[in-house]
Design an enzyme around this catalytic site. Structure first.
Site, mmCIF file in Angstrom:
data_model
loop_
_atom_site.group_PDB
_atom_site.id
_atom_site.type_symbol
_atom_site.label_atom_id
_atom_site.label_comp_id
_atom_site.label_asym_id
_atom_site.label_seq_id
_atom_site.Cartn_x
_atom_site.Cartn_y
_atom_site.Cartn_z
ATOM 1 N N LYS A 51 0.856 -1.193 0.000
ATOM 2 C CA LYS A 51 0.000 0.000 0.000
ATOM 3 C C LYS A 51 0.889 1.239 0.000
ATOM 4 O O LYS A 51 1.715 1.401 0.912
ATOM 5 C CB LYS A 51 -0.898 0.003 1.243
ATOM 6 N N ASP A 97 -1.637 -2.067 -4.128
ATOM 7 C CA ASP A 97 -3.025 -2.150 -3.673
ATOM 8 C C ASP A 97 -3.644 -0.760 -3.762
ATOM 9 O O ASP A 97 -2.938 0.244 -3.668
ATOM 10 C CB ASP A 97 -3.100 -2.613 -2.211
ATOM 11 N N ARG A 117 -5.526 -6.327 -10.871
ATOM 12 C CA ARG A 117 -6.429 -7.059 -9.971
ATOM 13 C C ARG A 117 -7.731 -6.263 -9.946
ATOM 14 O O ARG A 117 -7.707 -5.040 -9.796
ATOM 15 C CB ARG A 117 -5.835 -7.125 -8.570
#
Ligand code: FDA
Length: 322
Positions: A95, A129, A177
């Site tokens: 992150k 992410d 993703r």
């Protein structure tokens, strides 16, 4: 309402700091692989032995000091080294906020560069992410800047955002993703209704699969999974162009079934002392996960008083904040 409560709790810095001191508690050990690299590599090896690959996340929230971001970077570099040394089938999820995005953009970029560079030497993929809306564009900017020099990076598209359709077109050449989205976002930017989010989710998955770039379908939703199975069959999309992903400890039977059916399957393996915010977001997504907490209370008698008091404290503070 429970969703809002747990999202609120996930942002409570005080409780986050307290949780770090006590190790994995409240049932978090069912969904967090370990508190250090050694325990995590052991979990990865067990999953690999079942034909499942892993994406490893060094948990970390509320990083507002450069020392903390540097510590997180060192920890991720250690994981990369361990993946290489132990020759496990794993890559990294990180992150940007943990690497200093909330402190200074250039500082975060430098940290990320070091990580991506080391990983590229070992041919290890790094996934950025996606966090909440405020960090969305800066995270895409980081990705674009680094992709001028490195190809081992990709990111996440969250289907609850109105802009996801534009983003998936813009980043169509990346390994992506695709998820529904885990944060509470305002009506201004995001679909609020589950049906809208799910419909957009399917649409985005189909687009990226047809694009031919690698797609990670990250969901525990069997309806979506079954739809994707039919879709890839109907469109002759080969298995090496996509994978299913789920979180560590969730729907483990279905994880194994999909791996046994011959689909690429990747488990998101979170580890570290900073487990609290991650765990609260999982409770927000699916309050049924509370049964993990309840089981823990009733199986570990010695901890039950502490856990119950902590629960009461958590709920009390949250209702005051609302
Ligand atoms: P959802 O919660 O919508 O559930 C749909 C249905 O699936 C349920 O009604 C139930 O029938 C079934 N189901 C779901 N969970 C179940 C369970 N545990 N047991 C039994 N049935 C269950 N988010 C984000 O914002 N940024 C990110 O970078 C990521 N990254 C990420 C990686 C991976 C690997 C995963 C799996 C998820 C994320 N997410 C994420 C989180 C994601 O956005 C989302 O919040 C959760 O995955 C929850 O949505 P689902 O699609 O899993 O199903």
């Amino acid at each position: 309402m429970l969703k809002d409560l747990f999202i609120g709790l996930s942002k409570n810095q005080l409780l986050n700091t307290a949780a770090k001191k006590y190790g994995l508690k409240l049932g978090a050990q069912h969904v967090v692989a370990g508190t250090n690299v050694k325990e995590t590599i052991k979990s990865i090896k067990e999953l690999n032995a079942q034909g499942i690959s892993c994406t490893v996340d060094n948990l970390g929230e509320f990083v507002y000091k450069k020392e903390e971001a540097t510590e997180a970077k060192e920890q991720i570099l250690e994981v990369i080294e361990a993946i290489h040394t132990h020759e496990v089938d794993a890559h990294i999820s990180l992150k940007p906020s943990q690497l200093g995005l909330d402190i200074e953009y250039e500082f975060c970029l430098a940290n990320l560069k070091e990580i991506v560079e080391k990983a590229s030497i070992y041919n290890i993929f790094i996934n950025f992410d996606m966090e909440d809306y405020d960090r969305l564009q800066p995270s895409f900017d980081l990705l674009e800047t680094l992709s001028k020099d490195f190809s081992n990076i990709g990111t996440v598209i969250q289907s609850y955002f109105f802009r996801a359709e534009d983003d998936i077109q813009k980043y169509k050449n990346y390994r992506l993703r695709i998820v529904k989205g885990a944060y509470k976002e305002p009506e201004e930017y995001a679909y609020q209704n589950k049906k809208d989010i799910d419909e957009n989710y399917i649409k985005l998955i189909e687009w990226h699969l047809l694009n031919g770039k690698f797609t990670s379908i990250a969901t525990h939703d069997h309806i979506v999974i079954n739809h994707v199975k039919e879709f890839v069959k109907a469109n002759n999309i080969p298995n090496d162009k996509f994978e299913f992903q789920m979180l560590y400890g969730f729907r483990t039977d279905l994880q194994l079934t999909l791996a046994k059916e011959g689909y690429n399957f990747c488990v998101y393996v979170p580890f570290g002392k900073d487990w609290y915010g991650y765990f609260m977001r999982r409770l927000a997504e699916r309050p049924q996960n509370l049964n993990l907490v309840v089981k823990q209370v009733f199986t570990k008698k010695t901890n039950s008083i502490i856990v119950l008091s902590a629960g009461a404290f958590l709920l009390g503070r949250a209702s005051k904040r609302k």
